[in-house]
Write an enzyme that holds these catalytic residues in place. Structure first.
Site, short mmCIF file in Angstrom:
data_model
loop_
_atom_site.label_atom_id
_atom_site.label_comp_id
_atom_site.label_asym_id
_atom_site.label_seq_id
_atom_site.Cartn_x
_atom_site.Cartn_y
_atom_site.Cartn_z
N GLY B 14 0.85 -1.19 0.00
CA GLY B 14 0.00 0.00 0.00
C GLY B 14 0.89 1.23 0.00
O GLY B 14 1.95 1.24 -0.63
N LYS B 191 5.18 5.76 19.37
CA LYS B 191 4.34 5.96 18.18
C LYS B 191 2.86 5.94 18.57
O LYS B 191 2.04 6.70 18.03
CB LYS B 191 4.65 4.88 17.13
N ASN B 195 -0.46 7.91 17.51
CA ASN B 195 -1.53 7.24 16.75
C ASN B 195 -2.84 7.17 17.53
O ASN B 195 -3.91 7.30 16.92
CB ASN B 195 -1.10 5.81 16.39
N ASN B 199 -5.06 9.15 14.99
CA ASN B 199 -5.80 8.21 14.15
C ASN B 199 -7.22 8.02 14.68
O ASN B 199 -8.17 7.92 13.92
CB ASN B 199 -5.08 6.85 14.09
N GLU B 273 -7.81 -0.38 12.09
CA GLU B 273 -6.81 -1.20 12.81
C GLU B 273 -7.09 -1.09 14.31
O GLU B 273 -6.27 -0.60 15.09
CB GLU B 273 -5.40 -0.75 12.45
#
Lengths: 312, 312
Positions: B14, B191, B195, B199, B273
């Site tokens: 991707g 991270k 996220n 996200n 996710e």
């Protein structure tokens, strides 16, 4: 106050005002509707209510439609059903209809509306009404009433009296089930226990009530928010047992795939009733140092989503 | 292990896999891409990268495109860039490329990926890589690289060694800035500090990162979620000073109107996710009795929104 043959004004005839005003007119009362958008349709074609309890229509000669508050008559009973996002216009929209013995019933969502009206028109004139009803406006002059309809009515200052009981009689005689509350604040907070999670999550996630209670994660979100509202209310002396949470969820199961007003606001790009439903309860929680992280998170997220121009 | 002239396989090409694989191929490495959707376009036209650091293209003869894992060569370096929502297929997609001394670098989001790969292929083969990069796939075989690009690389078992440094050299020599981490878990949690809020809120509210940090309510949401991740990490011995929160926000200001991968997932109707980024950190918090109401609320709301078929 003449509550024998009352002149009724409905300030803001959206779904709630349109439905309850129509019920009163259906039962022979003189009802004046202050409308914005759909006034010309209502003047031309009247009102149509599709109701699970039986459809009915009101021809234009049975209702009084006003596009400006200036033409409203002095009224015995004033039902305030504008959205709280328009509260900065509250005084000008109501003042023309107010006389010495008017009873002003705010049926708006959330906290702070009675206080605002009391500042303008005096606490003794003010009552609060909570509508437990599933209604949507489906077109100009057209309302869909899918379930329920109860109004809980309480005096803003002091307990219920002769006036309160008379208004309840008028409503009950017009197919509007009405309960008189001893304690309006208790009623307001009880409604918030429902509105905070369902209007909030419904708008945020764009999900109907059945979807919110249809999974463990949804129920967890709803329950925690309800717990925080119950806890916040206790800080101002309004007490609920925690069993109310399960009762509210069971009640919600009877409502089917219901879109709350705030979910509809989101879909229509209209401002949210952010302060009345979430901001003011959160301010109460903060003032009393209640720990309400979910309520605060919900409020902040709704603020981010809100397209509104609501003055804060 | 031959990391002199490594054969590289990119599992799931991707945006992330496509970009980093293209950089390696651009610098002369033999790179095999396992692709699903866009394989035929890449076979026919190669890859195009529009990058703020200079555009480049790779003609079809400079890359190796595979539609099935079965045709992958035994590889020295395997970059795993499939979404964690496809982790139930992880073993079958990678196994054909694995040989005795393969280094398998999972660049997937969140927690649990190294553990899963270690179960299948042995802990000694596994590394983790965190990509700090702003990229989107803009069409078949076409990637837009708007900012950043750093990879932080760490060994899953034990500290960095000769292999780690050699992989970092390969990356650095291919215009991929790479830092070697002493402690992979520290990198993973760092991270997640980014996220989890960006996200999560980005998908939930359908807002780009600049909108999330562009108001007090957005910053409040972001900061509280970051605090909860920092606090949860401390429970497993991974410590951050709270100044990291301000650093992450300042870093986010450099990213402009960035759509996170999960916001894009939402817009495309793809599964989130969910477990890797929110579910597993929340499970860690619960196991250690950390109080993380915002993280839990975010997880539950994302679950309600998730259209995915991710196995849980």
């Amino acid at each position: 106050m003449s509550l024998e043959n009352p002149i009724v004004s409905v300030i803001g005839a959206g779904a709630v005002g349109g439905y309850y005003g129509a019920r009163l007119a259906q039962h022979g009362h003189e009802v004046h509707f202050l409308m914005r958008g759909h006034a010309s349709a209502a003047k031309k074609s009247g009102l149509r209510v599709r109701s699970h309890a039986g459809d009915f229509s009101l021809s234009p000669d049975r209702i009084h439609v006003h596009e400006s508050a200036d033409s409203l008559p002095k009224s015995d009973l004033i039902l305030v059903t504008i959205k709280t996002t328009a509260n900065h216009r509250l005084a000008e929209l109501i003042a023309p209809a107010v006389k010495g013995d008017s009873a002003i019933v705010t049926m708006q969502n959330g906290l702070g509306n009675e206080e605002l009206l009391a500042e303008y028109f005096g606490a003794e004139r003010i009552l609060g009404g909570m509508a437990f009803v599933c209604i949507n406006r489906t077109g100009p002059g057209e309302i869909s009433h899918t379930d329920h309809g109860l109004i809980r009515l309480g005096e803003f200052s002091g307990g219920p009296g002769e006036r309160t009981r008379r208004i309840a009689e008028i409503l009950n005689a017009s197919k509007i089930p009405c309960e008189v509350l001893d304690n309006l604040a208790h009623g307001r907070w009880e409604k918030l226990i429902w509105n905070v999670p369902f209007n909030g999550l419904g708008a945020l996630l764009d999900l109907t009530t059945d979807r919110l209670i249809g999974s463990e994660e949804g129920l967890s979100l709803v329950r925690r928010l309800m717990e925080e509202v119950v806890q916040t209310a206790a800080n101002v002396g309004v007490r609920f047992g925690l069993e109310i949470i399960q009762q509210k969820i069971i009640h919600t199961q009877t409502m089917g795939a219901y879109r709350t007003s705030t979910q509809i606001d989101r879909q229509m790009g209209r401002p949210f009733e952010l302060e009345a439903i979430w901001g003011k309860p959160l301010a109460v929680a903060k003032k009393h140092h209640a720990v309400t992280p979910e309520l605060e998170m919900l409020y902040n997220m709704l603020r981010l989503l809100d397209t509104g121009t609501e003055s804060r």
